[in-house]
Write an enzyme that holds these catalytic residues in place. Structure first.
Site, PDB file in Angstrom:
ATOM      1  NE  ARG A  94      -4.087  -1.501  -0.129  1.00 33.71           N
ATOM      2  CZ  ARG A  94      -5.169  -1.904   0.532  1.00 33.71           C
ATOM      3  NH1 ARG A  94      -5.543  -1.292   1.603  1.00 33.71           N
ATOM      4  NH2 ARG A  94      -5.873  -2.902   0.091  1.00 33.71           N
ATOM      5  NE  ARG A  99      -7.556   4.922   2.556  1.00 32.16           N
ATOM      6  CZ  ARG A  99      -8.365   4.054   3.142  1.00 32.16           C
ATOM      7  NH1 ARG A  99      -9.616   4.364   3.355  1.00 32.16           N
ATOM      8  NH2 ARG A  99      -7.926   2.888   3.536  1.00 32.16           N
ATOM      9  NE  ARG A 142     -10.222   6.771  -3.603  1.00 27.35           N
ATOM     10  CZ  ARG A 142     -11.514   6.945  -3.432  1.00 27.35           C
ATOM     11  NH1 ARG A 142     -12.191   7.720  -4.251  1.00 27.35           N
ATOM     12  NH2 ARG A 142     -12.152   6.349  -2.462  1.00 27.35           N
ATOM     13  CG  ASP A 169      -8.825  -3.662  -4.530  1.00 32.61           C
ATOM     14  OD1 ASP A 169      -8.290  -3.054  -3.590  1.00 32.61           O
ATOM     15  OD2 ASP A 169      -9.597  -4.625  -4.357  1.00 32.61           O
ATOM     16  CE1 TYR A 189     -13.147  -8.172   1.426  1.00 30.94           C
ATOM     17  CE2 TYR A 189     -11.292  -9.202   0.313  1.00 30.94           C
ATOM     18  CZ  TYR A 189     -11.791  -8.302   1.233  1.00 30.94           C
ATOM     19  OH  TYR A 189     -10.922  -7.537   1.965  1.00 30.94           O
TER      20      TYR A 189
HETATM   21  O1  CP3 Z   1       0.186   0.405  -3.216  1.00 31.27           O
HETATM   22  C1  CP3 Z   1      -0.338  -0.754  -3.314  1.00 31.27           C
HETATM   23  O2  CP3 Z   1      -0.168  -1.626  -2.447  1.00 31.27           O
HETATM   24  C2  CP3 Z   1      -1.098  -1.085  -4.565  1.00 31.27           C
HETATM   25  C3  CP3 Z   1      -2.508  -0.971  -4.503  1.00 31.27           C
HETATM   26  C4  CP3 Z   1      -3.413  -2.001  -3.846  1.00 31.27           C
HETATM   27  C5  CP3 Z   1      -4.749  -1.667  -3.516  1.00 31.27           C
HETATM   28  N1  CP3 Z   1      -5.386  -2.795  -3.084  1.00 31.27           N
HETATM   29  C6  CP3 Z   1      -5.348  -0.332  -3.672  1.00 31.27           C
HETATM   30  C7  CP3 Z   1      -6.404   0.062  -2.719  1.00 31.27           C
HETATM   31  C8  CP3 Z   1      -3.227  -3.350  -3.516  1.00 31.27           C
HETATM   32  C9  CP3 Z   1      -1.988  -4.215  -3.641  1.00 31.27           C
HETATM   33  C10 CP3 Z   1      -4.490  -3.846  -3.056  1.00 31.27           C
HETATM   34  C11 CP3 Z   1      -4.722  -5.243  -2.676  1.00 31.27           C
HETATM   35  C12 CP3 Z   1      -5.855  -5.563  -1.795  1.00 31.27           C
HETATM   36  N2  CP3 Z   1      -7.128  -5.075  -1.838  1.00 31.27           N
HETATM   37  C13 CP3 Z   1      -5.810  -6.558  -0.790  1.00 31.27           C
HETATM   38  C14 CP3 Z   1      -4.608  -7.410  -0.464  1.00 31.27           C
HETATM   39  C15 CP3 Z   1      -3.607  -6.640   0.340  1.00 31.27           C
HETATM   40  C16 CP3 Z   1      -4.005  -6.391   1.756  1.00 31.27           C
HETATM   41  O3  CP3 Z   1      -4.128  -5.196   2.107  1.00 31.27           O
HETATM   42  O4  CP3 Z   1      -4.163  -7.335   2.523  1.00 31.27           O
HETATM   43  C17 CP3 Z   1      -7.073  -6.609  -0.184  1.00 31.27           C
HETATM   44  C18 CP3 Z   1      -7.474  -7.496   0.969  1.00 31.27           C
HETATM   45  C19 CP3 Z   1      -7.904  -5.672  -0.862  1.00 31.27           C
HETATM   46  C20 CP3 Z   1      -9.342  -5.374  -0.616  1.00 31.27           C
HETATM   47  C21 CP3 Z   1      -9.487  -3.943  -0.230  1.00 31.27           C
HETATM   48  N3  CP3 Z   1      -9.571  -2.893  -1.133  1.00 31.27           N
HETATM   49  C22 CP3 Z   1      -9.467  -3.375   1.070  1.00 31.27           C
HETATM   50  C23 CP3 Z   1      -9.399  -4.155   2.358  1.00 31.27           C
HETATM   51  C24 CP3 Z   1      -9.544  -1.972   0.928  1.00 31.27           C
HETATM   52  C25 CP3 Z   1      -9.463  -0.919   2.021  1.00 31.27           C
HETATM   53  C26 CP3 Z   1     -10.751  -0.346   2.418  1.00 31.27           C
HETATM   54  C27 CP3 Z   1     -10.544   0.911   3.268  1.00 31.27           C
HETATM   55  O5  CP3 Z   1     -11.068   1.964   2.883  1.00 31.27           O
HETATM   56  O6  CP3 Z   1      -9.851   0.824   4.289  1.00 31.27           O
HETATM   57  C28 CP3 Z   1      -9.607  -1.717  -0.454  1.00 31.27           C
HETATM   58  C29 CP3 Z   1      -9.633  -0.371  -1.068  1.00 31.27           C
HETATM   59  C30 CP3 Z   1      -8.315   0.059  -1.567  1.00 31.27           C
HETATM   60  N4  CP3 Z   1      -7.557  -0.631  -2.464  1.00 31.27           N
HETATM   61  C31 CP3 Z   1      -7.630   1.260  -1.216  1.00 31.27           C
HETATM   62  C32 CP3 Z   1      -6.429   1.262  -1.945  1.00 31.27           C
HETATM   63  C33 CP3 Z   1      -5.370   2.321  -1.981  1.00 31.27           C
HETATM   64  C34 CP3 Z   1      -8.166   2.295  -0.223  1.00 31.27           C
HETATM   65  C35 CP3 Z   1      -8.147   3.685  -0.665  1.00 31.27           C
HETATM   66  C36 CP3 Z   1      -9.298   4.258  -1.439  1.00 31.27           C
HETATM   67  O7  CP3 Z   1     -10.481   3.947  -1.202  1.00 31.27           O
HETATM   68  O8  CP3 Z   1      -8.967   5.089  -2.294  1.00 31.27           O
END
Ligand code: CP3
Length: 343
Positions: free
Chosen positions: A23, A27, A36, A72, A147
């Site tokens: 990540r 954010r 965003r 994602d 999921y």
């Molecule tokens: O910089 C990086 O790591 C690349 C981008 C990336 C995202 N998601 C962008 C994202 C990666 C590698 C992921 C993988 C991902 N997505 C995983 C596996 C990694 C982990 O964290 O365990 C999982 C479980 C997800 C599912 C998911 N998508 C979650 C749990 C969330 C967060 C929800 C929250 O708001 O807390 C997302 C949304 C997401 N994916 C964001 C980002 C940067 C959050 C920011 C936003 O909404 O703009």
């Protein structure tokens, strides 16, 4: 081209320990938050120029040794015909949970260049402009299945385990479909130029070792072994999965990702010399005063003991509250503390 990360993944001795952050695009960055305001997260993922821009942002800012594609884990799942959204502060939410054989059979198999063209396109843009390796990624079948079956994030994974234990045939069919499509998704990212891949099984730690071996490992192995001929490092990571590390290695990982719950030296002693490790500073340590953070980071490095085959990272994603300047300072600390000759 800075290839420290790739060499460390292969267990080769490097002149310093490479570092990147899960990540690292997200954010905690003001530029990302600004973007965003104008674009949804799925929209960014589906627009190659935006995804490439966000991917590259932390590379210069932080001085990390690898980039991870901004996307994602649910992007290919949506392209398999699942209606979903990502809710801020929650995560992916699915309309109409998967809970029957008919639901599983409705999942289309992914044709990456047709169904998620933005992914390959973003990779192609990035490999031209980056001077560090690009990591492609996918969600592992268990984490994706959780999921789909729960309809969203879960603490207990009761429905997921319920399907697994009460209807193993449907469970395995779901896992096979996800595995085939994620293998195709990862192969397409490598074909487009990704130099390594990470298979995220974020929530697999919810399972007992026996259930992991029976219901998950064969499907993760299908993906990891299906990438073998591409000869790129394969990283496999889970949160709270310290009791599954040997299984995750045996599924075909070259690098095992460690969260912060398992001391790096103990994990290595269990895993043996044949695989590298990645991790494992607690992301919450980033919120501590610098001296305490430094102590924790140095502890990880001491446990790694300068031996080849360590990629420094956090034990999970960068928290949104993290200061970019502190991350930068941590990158510099790792460089200063690990710079050595290669003999
Ligand atoms: O910089 C990086 O790591 C690349 C981008 C990336 C995202 N998601 C962008 C994202 C990666 C590698 C992921 C993988 C991902 N997505 C995983 C596996 C990694 C982990 O964290 O365990 C999982 C479980 C997800 C599912 C998911 N998508 C979650 C749990 C969330 C967060 C929800 C929250 O708001 O807390 C997302 C949304 C997401 N994916 C964001 C980002 C940067 C959050 C920011 C936003 O909404 O703009």
């Amino acid at each position: 081209m800075n290839d420290l990360f790739l060499r460390a993944c292969r267990g080769e001795r490097t002149e310093r320990t490479p570092v990147w952050f899960m990540r690292q695009a997200g954010r905690y960055q003001p530029e990302y938050r600004a973007l965003r305001q104008r674009h949804g997260i799925l929209e960014i993922c589906r627009t190659p120029e935006l995804a490439a821009f966000v991917t590259a942002l932390p590379v210069q800012r932080l001085g990390v040794d690898a980039a991870i594609l901004f996307s994602d884990i649910v992007i290919p799942v949506a392209a398999m015909g699942v209606s979903l959204r990502i809710e801020e502060g929650v995560g992916p939410v699915i309309d109409g949970r998967v809970d029957s054989r008919a639901d599983v059979e409705r999942l289309r198999s992914l044709e990456p260049e047709v169904d998620v063209p933005a992914v390959g396109e973003a990779v192609r843009i990035l490999v031209k402009e980056l001077d560090v390796p690009l990591i492609g990624f996918a969600g592992a079948p268990f984490t994706l299945a959780s999921y789909l079956v729960e309809g969203g994030p879960s603490r207990s994974f009761i429905r997921t385990k319920g399907l697994m234990l009460s209807d193993p045939a449907t469970w395995h069919q779901l896992m096979e479909r996800l595995a085939e499509s994620m293998l195709a998704h990862l192969r397409a990212q490598v074909d487009a130029g990704a130099a390594a891949v990470q298979l995220f099984d974020s929530w697999v730690g919810a399972l007992a070792p026996g259930d992991y071996a029976q219901f998950v490992l064969p499907h993760s192995r299908r993906i990891l072994e299906g990438l073998a001929d591409l000869r790129v490092p394969r990283i496999h990571f889970g949160v709270g999965a310290g009791h599954l590390l040997e299984g995750m290695r045996d599924a075909g990982a070259d690098v095992v990702g460690l969260d912060w719950r398992v001391p790096l030296d103990e994990a290595r002693a269990r895993l043996g010399e044949a695989v590298a490790v990645q991790g494992n500073l607690d992301p919450a340590a980033m919120l501590a005063p610098w001296e305490r953070l430094e102590e924790r980071a140095v502890d990880v490095l001491n446990r790694a003991d300068g031996r080849p085959g360590h990629v420094f990272n956090l034990g999970h994603g960068v928290l949104p509250q993290t200061s970019p300047a502190t991350l930068r300072r941590l990158v510099d600390l790792v460089a200063v503390r690990t710079t050595r000759g290669t003999e």
